[in-house]
Design an enzyme around this catalytic site. Structure first.
Site, mmCIF file in Angstrom:
data_model
loop_
_atom_site.group_PDB
_atom_site.id
_atom_site.type_symbol
_atom_site.label_atom_id
_atom_site.label_comp_id
_atom_site.label_asym_id
_atom_site.label_seq_id
_atom_site.Cartn_x
_atom_site.Cartn_y
_atom_site.Cartn_z
ATOM 1 N N ILE A 134 25.081 21.411 11.746
ATOM 2 C CA ILE A 134 24.875 21.700 10.323
ATOM 3 C C ILE A 134 24.622 20.407 9.556
ATOM 4 C CG2 ILE A 134 26.058 22.512 8.232
ATOM 5 C CD1 ILE A 134 27.559 24.497 10.094
ATOM 6 N N GLU A 135 25.423 19.376 9.870
ATOM 7 C CA GLU A 135 25.336 18.154 9.063
ATOM 8 C C GLU A 135 24.107 17.315 9.393
ATOM 9 O OE1 GLU A 135 27.675 18.961 11.183
ATOM 10 O OE2 GLU A 135 28.274 17.295 12.454
ATOM 11 N N ASP B 279 31.096 24.493 5.205
ATOM 12 C CA ASP B 279 32.337 23.997 5.799
ATOM 13 C C ASP B 279 33.109 25.226 6.238
ATOM 14 O OD1 ASP B 279 35.002 23.239 6.149
ATOM 15 O OD2 ASP B 279 35.316 22.670 4.048
ATOM 16 N N GLN C 89 35.617 22.033 13.198
ATOM 17 C CA GLN C 89 34.497 21.683 12.307
ATOM 18 C C GLN C 89 34.946 21.126 10.956
ATOM 19 O OE1 GLN C 89 33.111 23.530 9.474
ATOM 20 N NE2 GLN C 89 30.951 22.994 9.472
ATOM 21 N N GLU C 90 35.866 21.814 10.279
ATOM 22 C CA GLU C 90 36.249 21.358 8.933
ATOM 23 C C GLU C 90 36.935 19.991 8.973
ATOM 24 O OE1 GLU C 90 39.301 23.526 6.490
ATOM 25 O OE2 GLU C 90 37.913 22.990 4.876
ATOM 26 N N GLU C 91 37.842 19.831 9.901
ATOM 27 C CA GLU C 91 38.575 18.560 9.959
ATOM 28 C C GLU C 91 37.611 17.408 10.244
ATOM 29 O OE1 GLU C 91 39.650 21.307 11.573
ATOM 30 O OE2 GLU C 91 41.688 21.714 10.856
ATOM 31 N N TRP D 275 30.470 30.513 11.702
ATOM 32 C CA TRP D 275 31.560 30.523 10.717
ATOM 33 C C TRP D 275 32.655 31.510 11.154
ATOM 34 C CZ3 TRP D 275 31.726 34.535 6.459
ATOM 35 C CH2 TRP D 275 32.787 34.290 5.558
ATOM 36 N N GLY D 276 33.878 31.043 11.203
ATOM 37 C CA GLY D 276 34.994 31.943 11.528
ATOM 38 C C GLY D 276 35.072 32.348 12.988
ATOM 39 N N CYS D 277 34.260 31.735 13.860
ATOM 40 C CA CYS D 277 34.170 32.240 15.242
ATOM 41 C C CYS D 277 34.784 31.301 16.274
ATOM 42 C CB CYS D 277 32.716 32.501 15.616
ATOM 43 S SG CYS D 277 31.949 33.685 14.528
ATOM 44 N N GLY D 278 35.513 30.289 15.827
ATOM 45 C CA GLY D 278 36.182 29.400 16.775
ATOM 46 C C GLY D 278 37.677 29.611 16.626
#
Ligand code: AR6
Length: 522
Positions: free
Chosen positions: A284-285, A295, A312-314, A424-427
């Site tokens: 993404i980045e 995020d 990902q977020e961290e 998104w939301g899948c890990g």
């Protein structure tokens, strides 16, 4: 055509809109009751540069309680009277600045002086391991601690105006300078923020993420070492006299009104699928440069960035550490809320993910700036639902929640770039990647924005998504029709008891791609 199902109707990455491609006219920087600006806007708009906005301290439940506030006091067993906490903090930090050499034990001693309640509870093992690593690398980490301490001491000078909390249910934004952020983070490093060390229910800030860095310093591990490399590199740059930090960053909390979240709106939505680019290559980045970058957030922004989380977020927060300051003032997100951050700078590059995450090297961010001196980087924090059991997501209440969450973030306010997202939301959160892809596609269609979807090496998802999307496009399926398909799909999943009907297969049977197939189903 129907006879060539593999023909993808997906677009190229270049077809999608980036910040630099759109003609958004940004007016002069302005503050309002919903937009707190911590720098002097008149000086800024008059090209006089970035200077802090004067103001006075507000020690109240609607504002960040700053460590330098005269209302912040310290009670200790050793002295019968209360002391001003900032005088204890400044004495300790000044002592560090003036010392000949500083090591991790000195940092620990200083921090524990104004956090006496946590003596014996907080450990600094990870920080000590970082210092050992730095010594091997011949990095003057003691000098760096001193510079961070000196930066933290500037707080009363750099942040004079009160910082409002971005509270639940209230759309509002805060713009502050990169220098102000660095100073606030230097304070977080030295664990100076009052009332922020306990998150037990009913405590004053239990609904806020943690901000003091004490958990980052505890428990040595490879994860912590790599995290500290990223964070300490950030401090090395921001305390370097030769580098001028001259930008601003805006944190905006957005809330979707009830009138927008009603399921009837989804049922009746006539929008068709918008542009989609799908790739198993890229992130993404990196490949989503210039787009609104999603995020995969926790409702407490930053998730485990200051503890042990490293997905990902961290990682996003570690390579763009200015994001961490959002934890100081952003209350836990509700179902209809998101946060958009504009202007953060990337300081590092990384490799790996989770346990294999490694801080790689410094990053010279080439991203241009907008009229408000913000880097042209926009990050959208949306928190998916965390499913302890996979079957729980095949329920239209959950689907509607995810649709509204994604739409809250994707809904544009004027001319805005397209969106870069993925699983998104899948890990960590255990979501079904096919269902989440359809949800994000529907939300983007309703918001009339294109999507770049990075499957993160998942070629099966890449292929399936391309096919399903092409089918939806060929059939001219609307968001409302797809919503009804999801209603039936959830019912079938629940009835099966095994929850192993794949959504893309189901859509293919419901939208047969050729006449032959439709007849065979009759
Ligand atoms: N670009 C594209 N895809 C990615 C990237 C990237 N840079 N990084 C990871 N992925 P996850 P969640 C893919 O688990 O399930 C945090 O602690 C990769 O396939 O981070 O929403 C938050 O604070 C990965 O498995 O997101 C929350 O508490 C998938 O995206 C929680 O995790 C999902 O990434 C959110 O968990």
């Amino acid at each position: 055509c129907d006879s060539c199902p593999d023909l993808t109707l997906c677009c190229f990455l270049e077809d999608l809109k980036t910040i630099t491609k759109i003609k958004r006219i940004l007016g002069p920087l302005e503050f309002s009751s919903r937009h707190a600006v911590l720098i002097d806007v008149f000086t800024f708009n008059g090209a006089g540069g970035i200077v802090p906005q004067p103001g006075r301290d507000k020690w109240s439940s609607n504002y960040v309680k700053l460590p330098c506030s005269p209302s912040s006091v310290l009670y200790s067993n050793s002295t019968p009277k209360q002391e001003m906490r900032w005088s204890v903090i400044s004495k300790q930090l000044k002592r560090l600045v003036e010392k000949k050499t500083v090591n991790a034990e000195d940092v620990e001693k200083a921090i524990m002086k104004y956090n006496p309640k946590y003596r014996g509870q907080w450990s600094f093992d990870a920080l000590k391991e970082f210092v050992e690593w730095a010594a091997r690398m011949k990095i003057n980490v003691g000098g760096l601690f001193q510079k961070i301490a000196a930066l933290a001491l500037k707080l009363p000078e750099y942040v004079m105006k009160d910082i409002p909390l971005l509270q639940r249910g209230k759309a509002a934004s805060i713009t502050l300078s990169q220098v102000q952020i660095s100073c606030l983070l230097a304070n977080a490093f030295f664990c100076t923020f009052p009332h922020r060390n306990t998150t037990i229910s009913k405590s004053e800030y239990h609904n806020y993420p943690t901000i003091n860095f004490n958990r980052l310093f505890e428990d040595r591990s490879v994860r912590k070492l790599e995290k500290l490399k990223a964070i300490m590199h950030y401090f090395q740059v921001v305390t370097d006299d030769k580098i001028q930090l001259d930008g601003l960053v805006t944190f905006e909390r957005r809330c979707l009104p009830d009138t927008d979240t009603n399921v009837q709106i989804w049922k009746r939505c006539k929008e068709k699928m918008n542009m989609l680019y799908v790739s198993s290559y890229g992130t993404i980045e990196d490949e989503g440069i210039g787009m609104l970058q999603v995020d995969f957030a926790n409702s407490l922004l930053g998730g485990g960035v200051l503890s042990s989380g490293l997905v990902q977020e961290e990682i996003l927060f570690l390579v763009n550490p200015e994001l961490i300051v959002s934890r100081l003032f952003t209350e836990k997100l509700q179902d209809n809320e998101c946060v958009v951050v504009t202007g953060v700078q990337q300081f590092s590059t990384y490799s790996g993910f989770g346990d294999s995450f490694r801080w790689e090297r410094p990053y010279q961010d080439p991203t241009g700036r907008d009229r408000w001196a913000r880097r042209q980087r926009q990050i959208l924090a949306i928190d998916a639902l965390n499913f302890d059991h996979k079957w729980k997501q095949y329920n239209m209440r959950m689907v509607a929640r995810e649709l509204n969450k994604a739409y809250c973030g994707f809904k544009s306010q004027g001319e805005e770039p397209d969106i870069a997202t993925g699983k998104w939301g899948c890990g960590a959160f255990n979501g079904d990647s096919q269902l989440k892809a359809m949800i994000q596609l529907m939300a983007a269609a309703r918001a009339r924005r294109g999507l770049a979807f990075f499957t993160f090496s998942d070629e099966v998802l890449e292929h399936g998504l391309k096919q399903t999307y092409s089918l939806l496009r060929k059939k001219g399926t609307t968001v409302g029709e797809l919503f009804e398909l999801l209603v039936d799909y959830c019912a079938i999943q629940q009835a099966s008891g095994t929850f192993n009907v794949e959504l893309f297969d189901y859509i293919r049977t419901r939208l047969p791609s050729s006449d032959k197939l439709s007849k065979s189903l009759l």
